[in-house]
Design an enzyme around this catalytic site. Structure first.
Site, PDB file in Angstrom:
ATOM      1  N   HIS A 146      -1.561  95.957  -8.472  1.00 54.28           N
ATOM      2  CA  HIS A 146      -0.688  95.365  -7.426  1.00 54.28           C
ATOM      3  C   HIS A 146      -0.844  93.851  -7.472  1.00 54.28           C
ATOM      4  O   HIS A 146      -1.852  93.304  -7.031  1.00 54.28           O
ATOM      5  CB  HIS A 146      -1.085  95.889  -6.041  1.00 54.28           C
ATOM      6  CG  HIS A 146      -0.182  95.425  -4.949  1.00 54.28           C
ATOM      7  ND1 HIS A 146       0.376  96.271  -4.026  1.00 54.28           N
ATOM      8  CD2 HIS A 146       0.284  94.192  -4.618  1.00 54.28           C
ATOM      9  CE1 HIS A 146       1.129  95.584  -3.179  1.00 54.28           C
ATOM     10  NE2 HIS A 146       1.085  94.309  -3.515  1.00 54.28           N
ATOM     11  N   HIS A 153       1.335  89.872  -7.356  1.00 57.87           N
ATOM     12  CA  HIS A 153       2.531  89.032  -7.186  1.00 57.87           C
ATOM     13  C   HIS A 153       2.431  87.852  -8.138  1.00 57.87           C
ATOM     14  O   HIS A 153       1.493  87.052  -8.041  1.00 57.87           O
ATOM     15  CB  HIS A 153       2.652  88.541  -5.741  1.00 57.87           C
ATOM     16  CG  HIS A 153       2.778  89.660  -4.766  1.00 57.87           C
ATOM     17  ND1 HIS A 153       3.992  90.184  -4.393  1.00 57.87           N
ATOM     18  CD2 HIS A 153       1.834  90.389  -4.120  1.00 57.87           C
ATOM     19  CE1 HIS A 153       3.789  91.190  -3.545  1.00 57.87           C
ATOM     20  NE2 HIS A 153       2.497  91.333  -3.371  1.00 57.87           N
ATOM     21  N   LYS A 179       9.088 100.217  -5.558  1.00 59.24           N
ATOM     22  CA  LYS A 179       8.306  99.750  -4.413  1.00 59.24           C
ATOM     23  C   LYS A 179       9.113  99.883  -3.136  1.00 59.24           C
ATOM     24  O   LYS A 179      10.236  99.376  -3.042  1.00 59.24           O
ATOM     25  CB  LYS A 179       7.903  98.283  -4.633  1.00 59.24           C
ATOM     26  CG  LYS A 179       7.151  97.635  -3.476  1.00 59.24           C
ATOM     27  CD  LYS A 179       5.707  98.089  -3.383  1.00 59.24           C
ATOM     28  CE  LYS A 179       5.001  97.527  -2.146  1.00 59.24           C
ATOM     29  NZ  LYS A 179       4.498  96.181  -2.336  1.00 59.24           N
ATOM     30  N   HIS A 199       4.441  99.966   0.719  1.00 58.20           N
ATOM     31  CA  HIS A 199       3.844  99.069   1.710  1.00 58.20           C
ATOM     32  C   HIS A 199       3.821  99.842   3.013  1.00 58.20           C
ATOM     33  O   HIS A 199       4.858 100.039   3.631  1.00 58.20           O
ATOM     34  CB  HIS A 199       4.645  97.767   1.841  1.00 58.20           C
ATOM     35  CG  HIS A 199       4.013  96.795   2.795  1.00 58.20           C
ATOM     36  ND1 HIS A 199       3.481  95.599   2.389  1.00 58.20           N
ATOM     37  CD2 HIS A 199       3.788  96.869   4.125  1.00 58.20           C
ATOM     38  CE1 HIS A 199       2.958  94.970   3.435  1.00 58.20           C
ATOM     39  NE2 HIS A 199       3.140  95.717   4.505  1.00 58.20           N
ATOM     40  N   HIS A 225      -2.488  98.577  -0.946  1.00 59.53           N
ATOM     41  CA  HIS A 225      -3.394  97.743  -0.139  1.00 59.53           C
ATOM     42  C   HIS A 225      -3.781  98.380   1.187  1.00 59.53           C
ATOM     43  O   HIS A 225      -3.481  97.850   2.256  1.00 59.53           O
ATOM     44  CB  HIS A 225      -2.835  96.334   0.069  1.00 59.53           C
ATOM     45  CG  HIS A 225      -1.372  96.226   0.386  1.00 59.53           C
ATOM     46  ND1 HIS A 225      -0.776  96.936   1.395  1.00 59.53           N
ATOM     47  CD2 HIS A 225      -0.389  95.485  -0.166  1.00 59.53           C
ATOM     48  CE1 HIS A 225       0.503  96.632   1.441  1.00 59.53           C
ATOM     49  NE2 HIS A 225       0.766  95.751   0.496  1.00 59.53           N
ATOM     50  N   ASP A 283      -3.348  92.464  -4.929  1.00 58.16           N
ATOM     51  CA  ASP A 283      -2.322  91.912  -4.031  1.00 58.16           C
ATOM     52  C   ASP A 283      -2.418  90.391  -4.003  1.00 58.16           C
ATOM     53  O   ASP A 283      -2.079  89.763  -2.994  1.00 58.16           O
ATOM     54  CB  ASP A 283      -2.432  92.506  -2.620  1.00 58.16           C
ATOM     55  CG  ASP A 283      -1.192  92.224  -1.774  1.00 58.16           C
ATOM     56  OD1 ASP A 283      -0.122  91.945  -2.341  1.00 58.16           O
ATOM     57  OD2 ASP A 283      -1.320  92.269  -0.539  1.00 58.16           O
TER      58      ASP A 283
HETATM   59  C1  NCD Z   1       2.790  89.537  -0.224  1.00 55.28           C
HETATM   60  C2  NCD Z   1       3.589  88.351  -0.774  1.00 55.28           C
HETATM   61  O1  NCD Z   1       3.297  87.212  -0.384  1.00 55.28           O
HETATM   62  O2  NCD Z   1       4.465  88.559  -1.605  1.00 55.28           O
HETATM   63  N1  NCD Z   1       2.010  89.097   0.893  1.00 55.28           N
HETATM   64  C3  NCD Z   1       0.917  89.690   1.393  1.00 55.28           C
HETATM   65  O3  NCD Z   1       0.394  89.218   2.412  1.00 55.28           O
HETATM   66  N2  NCD Z   1       0.374  90.734   0.832  1.00 55.28           N
HETATM   67  C4  NCD Z   1       3.694  90.649   0.106  1.00 55.28           C
HETATM   68  C5  NCD Z   1       3.003  91.960   0.303  1.00 55.28           C
HETATM   69  O4  NCD Z   1       2.446  92.543  -0.631  1.00 55.28           O
HETATM   70  O5  NCD Z   1       2.991  92.467   1.432  1.00 55.28           O
HETATM   71 ZN    ZN Z   2       1.671  92.803  -2.282  1.00 56.72          ZN
END
Ligand code: NCD
Ligand code: ZN
Length: 357
Positions: A27, A29, A113, A150, A188, A261
């Site tokens: 996971h 970003h 997702k 999520h 998460h 995450d």
């Molecule tokens: C994530 C993001 O910034 O893209 N933020 C987070 O707090 N985890 C989005 C997500 O996974 O919920």
């Molecule tokens: Zn995330």
């Protein structure tokens, strides 16, 4: 392969070095453009593969968009690094069931997702009610395509610390019961309720756990003042919940695996009257977990969590290369470059106790 530790048995306090299979991040970003170029090397140095979240603007909703995004990631990868991005598509109320087939036959897309609309960063186009995507979920169950969830309700009347537990009751439990063949990663997770739900569900239900939810409780949001860099979604929880998560991963169940995450946001988007959710942890993406597992006396379980359970769940080969972690503290920089901005990493200006050899 079992982890090889020098100086003492794994799990004991005196372990100085630990060699494990190269881990994967299930996971992550990565963003796009200059932000992508800034953060990708941190992940690619540590992890062989990562599930790359699709919450760009606009969101990655089609197979064609995901393949384009994958090309941009590979183009941003420094030549000396090896890394495989595993793509996932962003579900909307309008995702057609035929997209499931297209995604699967691309060979590059490993899930869809589910963002409940409004739950987190860039989730406005998410799903307003799972009933709207029932035919898509049925197709996914038939084809064995993974749903990444999520898991928080967005009802503003529900206390922010209870939103994960309510989501299980209202949405996830009924969904898993209605579609027992659907493979689900509860992303998460942050609560004992989530741990218990996963362990009580059929084998097709698993969960990722972040380093921040293993290492910190909600006091970290208010230590001496408000701490925007500790704010993420789902929000940090009470100590008893953190302890339940750590106990779950230390227990070694194959249902739990690594998903950082890591979610980079520019400093000024975080340090704001309405700061964004997201903790950036990719700069120490495996090292922070080593701290958590060491604290739990479970370093011998780190390899399973970081490099075995996720690959097995997704039906992908386990990595054969290895990395070595050494117990040697280092100081995290106050910030990293982030395009024209700055990125404040987890533990900025403080120490991380493990490093990669
Ligand atoms: C994530 C993001 O910034 O893209 N933020 C987070 O707090 N985890 C989005 C997500 O996974 O919920
Ligand atoms: Zn995330």
């Amino acid at each position: 392969m079992s982890p090889r530790a020098s100086a003492a048995l794994p799990g004991s306090a005196a372990v100085k070095a630990l060699t494990i299979r190269r881990p994967d991040d299930w996971h992550l970003h990565l963003r796009d453009g200059a932000a992508l170029a800034a953060v990708l090397p941190f992940t690619a140095t540590r992890f062989a593969r990562a599930i790359v979240m699709p919450n760009l603007r606009p969101a990655v909703t089609t197979t064609a968009q995901a393949l384009e995004y994958r090309r941009r990631i590979l183009a941003a990868l420094p030549a000396q690094l090896r890394f495989e991005p595993l793509m996932t598509l962003y579900l909307t109320d309008d995702t057609p069931p035929a997209e499931v087939e297209r995604a699967r036959s691309s060979g590059c897309i490993f899930g869809f997702k589910l963002y409940p609309a409004g739950a987190t960063t860039h989730s406005d186009d998410g799903v307003t009610d799972v009933r709207h995507i029932a035919p898509v979920l049925e197709r996914m169950a038939e084809l064995g395509v993974v749903l990444q969830v999520h898991g928080e309700v967005t009802d503003p009347a529900v206390d922010v610390f209870d939103r994960e537990a309510r989501f299980i009751e209202r949405t996830l439990a009924p969904l898993v019961e209605r579609l027992p063949k659907l493979r689900v990663v509860f992303e998460h997770i942050t609560t004992r309720a989530a741990v218990e739900f996963v362990l009580a569900s059929h084998a097709g239900v698993a969960a990722t756990v972040t380093p921040q939810h293993l290492l910190m409780n909600r006091n970290a949001l208010f230590a001496g003042g408000i701490r925007p860099h500790h704010y993420c979604a789902p929000v940090l929880k009470a100590e008893a919940e953190r302890a339940a998560l750590l106990g779950a991963v230390a227990g070694g169940s194959g249902r739990f695996f690594l998903g950082t995450d890591s979610a980079p946001h520019a400093r000024r988007a975080k340090e704001s009257a309405c700061g964004c959710a997201g903790v950036f942890s990719a700069h120490a993406g495996i090292e922070l977990y080593a701290e958590a597992f060491e604290a739990a006396g479970a370093l011998d379980r780190l390899e399973g969590f970081a490099a075995v359970h996720g690959a097995d769940f997704y039906g992908l080969p386990r990595n054969t290369a290895t990395i070595t972690l050494v117990r040697e503290p280092w100081e995290v920089p106050e910030h990293y470059p982030f395009g024209a901005d700055e990125l404040v990493p987890l533990r900025a200006g403080e120490r991380v106790h493990w490093r990669i050899a």
